[in-house]
Design an enzyme around this catalytic site. Sequence first.
Site, mmCIF file in Angstrom:
data_model
loop_
_atom_site.group_PDB
_atom_site.id
_atom_site.type_symbol
_atom_site.label_atom_id
_atom_site.label_comp_id
_atom_site.label_asym_id
_atom_site.label_seq_id
_atom_site.Cartn_x
_atom_site.Cartn_y
_atom_site.Cartn_z
ATOM 1 N N ILE A 12 -3.326 -9.626 38.569
ATOM 2 C CA ILE A 12 -3.364 -11.427 38.104
ATOM 3 C C ILE A 12 -3.864 -10.527 36.889
ATOM 4 O O ILE A 12 -4.459 -11.277 35.710
ATOM 5 C CB ILE A 12 -4.310 -10.821 39.123
ATOM 6 C CG1 ILE A 12 -4.272 -11.646 40.529
ATOM 7 C CG2 ILE A 12 -5.715 -11.669 38.397
ATOM 8 C CD1 ILE A 12 -2.550 -12.865 39.875
ATOM 9 N N GLU A 31 -8.009 0.629 34.280
ATOM 10 C CA GLU A 31 -7.027 0.896 35.696
ATOM 11 C C GLU A 31 -7.187 2.427 36.246
ATOM 12 O O GLU A 31 -7.340 3.308 34.985
ATOM 13 C CB GLU A 31 -6.262 0.768 34.827
ATOM 14 C CG GLU A 31 -5.218 0.686 36.586
ATOM 15 C CD GLU A 31 -5.686 0.333 37.771
ATOM 16 O OE1 GLU A 31 -5.059 1.230 39.010
ATOM 17 O OE2 GLU A 31 -5.473 -0.876 38.269
ATOM 18 N N ILE A 47 7.998 -12.968 46.207
ATOM 19 C CA ILE A 47 8.242 -14.561 46.564
ATOM 20 C C ILE A 47 8.301 -15.198 45.428
ATOM 21 O O ILE A 47 6.595 -15.280 45.271
ATOM 22 C CB ILE A 47 8.297 -14.822 48.230
ATOM 23 C CG1 ILE A 47 8.588 -13.662 48.778
ATOM 24 C CG2 ILE A 47 8.569 -16.128 48.612
ATOM 25 C CD1 ILE A 47 10.247 -14.024 48.522
ATOM 26 N N HIS A 49 6.950 -18.872 46.035
ATOM 27 C CA HIS A 49 6.196 -19.286 47.203
ATOM 28 C C HIS A 49 5.967 -21.514 46.583
ATOM 29 O O HIS A 49 5.837 -21.292 44.926
ATOM 30 C CB HIS A 49 5.354 -19.373 47.092
ATOM 31 C CG HIS A 49 4.358 -18.206 48.617
ATOM 32 N ND1 HIS A 49 4.993 -17.823 49.767
ATOM 33 C CD2 HIS A 49 4.741 -17.157 48.229
ATOM 34 C CE1 HIS A 49 4.937 -17.018 50.615
ATOM 35 N NE2 HIS A 49 4.568 -15.883 48.712
ATOM 36 N N LYS A 253 3.377 -15.400 64.096
ATOM 37 C CA LYS A 253 3.691 -16.821 62.224
ATOM 38 C C LYS A 253 4.899 -15.965 61.772
ATOM 39 O O LYS A 253 6.229 -16.662 60.888
ATOM 40 C CB LYS A 253 2.909 -16.078 60.742
ATOM 41 C CG LYS A 253 2.787 -16.516 60.014
ATOM 42 C CD LYS A 253 1.807 -16.331 58.808
ATOM 43 C CE LYS A 253 2.022 -17.163 58.076
ATOM 44 N NZ LYS A 253 0.709 -17.096 56.952
ATOM 45 N N CYS A 405 23.918 5.599 42.299
ATOM 46 C CA CYS A 405 23.382 4.519 43.112
ATOM 47 C C CYS A 405 22.742 2.617 42.158
ATOM 48 O O CYS A 405 23.646 1.890 42.755
ATOM 49 C CB CYS A 405 22.249 5.115 43.928
ATOM 50 S SG CYS A 405 22.216 6.079 44.475
ATOM 51 N N CYS A 440 20.524 6.150 48.046
ATOM 52 C CA CYS A 440 19.952 8.060 48.068
ATOM 53 C C CYS A 440 18.477 7.592 47.807
ATOM 54 O O CYS A 440 18.435 9.024 48.497
ATOM 55 C CB CYS A 440 21.243 8.529 47.491
ATOM 56 S SG CYS A 440 20.440 8.992 45.457
ATOM 57 N N CYS A 445 19.422 12.066 42.253
ATOM 58 C CA CYS A 445 19.000 11.744 40.485
ATOM 59 C C CYS A 445 17.509 12.112 39.639
ATOM 60 O O CYS A 445 17.136 12.363 39.022
ATOM 61 C CB CYS A 445 19.147 10.243 39.849
ATOM 62 S SG CYS A 445 17.994 8.735 40.683
#
Length: 481
Positions: A12, A31, A47, A49, A253, A405, A440, A445
């Site tokens: 946001i 921050e 997601i 929505h 839910k 990977c 892994c 790595c």
Amino acid sequence: MYDVIIIGAGVIGCSVARELSKYNLKVAVIEKNNDVGEGTSKANSGIVHAGFDAKVKSMKAKLNVEGNRMMEEIANELDIPFQRNGSLVLCFSEEDRGKLEELYQKGLQNNVPGLQILDKNQISEMEPNLAKEVVAALYAPTGGIVCPFTLTLAFAENAAVNGVEFMMEQEVITIDKRKNQESNYYSIHTNKGSFDTKLVVNAAGVYADVFHNMVSNNKIKIIPRKGEYCLFDKRVSNIVKSTIFQLPSAMGKGVLVTPTVHGNMMIGPSALDTEDKEMTNTTAQGLSEIMSKAKYSVLKLPFRNIITSFSGLRAHEQGDEFIIKEVEDSPGFIDAAGIESPGLTCSPMIGVYVSEIISGLIVTKEKENFISTRKGIHGLLELSDDEKRALTKENPAYANIICRCETVSEGEILDAIHRPLGAKTLDGVKRRTRAGMGRCQSGFCSTKVIEILARELQVDVKEVSKFGGDSKLIIGKNKEV
């Protein structure tokens, strides 16, 4: 004196920063963590929505549908992965069909396009691996999936390129209201200094109530709601194509089962309210709960292919609504608080909404040289053989595979470190390149990434951390033989 200071570099705060960077304003983001997206934005479902679940005429409903509509354009401009894979809400009994119809009608009132109620045969054709108990489902073709940390980083990088200042590892301690001959303003005091600003945007996630309550007599309360998830190996990524929700029922839910934009499958979240704003540990009970509930939706989930689990906190407001407005008794202090699900979906529109509030409070003039696009980090797996050969010929670092990977090269890691707001930690590299996100889980790595970070940042390897602060990874060196 800043025009606007944004508290919080989650999705946001970074979306607001990007919108404000379109104007000739002096803007900064404060921050407390080492990197952007270190809070809720790094640990959620990813997601997009559709908007059928939000309360009709609520702010959540309006911003959800608009944010969903904007996501395709945002993905194109900022070069991030996004898929409209559609979503299904499963109904498991004939007695609950009425609830499914109610959800459908709510979606229509929220102006969600393309909604359909599917019967058992239609569902089986679309998703053959769902549980046999499913009798009907609500289908939303506009549902989608996005990478939550890539979206956050893209907003932040584009804002930084357009002049927004990011002050990392600065924790806000207090906020004071001030007044001079011209107007009111705010002094924000951090662990590293104080900053004056005409306007404040409070996008501090689970801490938004703390900062709101510093300046307002009308108190709000944010309840941290912990959700735990399990992530599956890519080898089982074809089990579902759509995002699978469960209709709320006597079982609760429920949890979702969804593919990710990177080719994994994920289940979760659980829901546990807590007073601890830093409680992101996973628990045997929480993980067992989501695995048990996910089995209601999908047949024979391959739990042995889970490669990691994680949890995150949602900023649940006790009134169950977003709070996005100027605080009545603190002019110039703007809340973007209580942004839980579907906050990720709403983030592009929240940026616009907050920007419009600010345009009504101070004079804003659009920049003539605003840069609207950003180029992401693209992996070798996305390139053709000819493109790979050309790239590695130009820069041999792209031929040095660091993470097997996920097939991440040294060239991509160098890009992650040296781009705007570049990575400074192991997690910073991981979120920008996926080095360490594979099977892994950085077991092979991580040492190579640490060496690259130390070399490029010109620090000792003992100074390289996982996510900043005290999360150092190496405490000493063996004596050379």
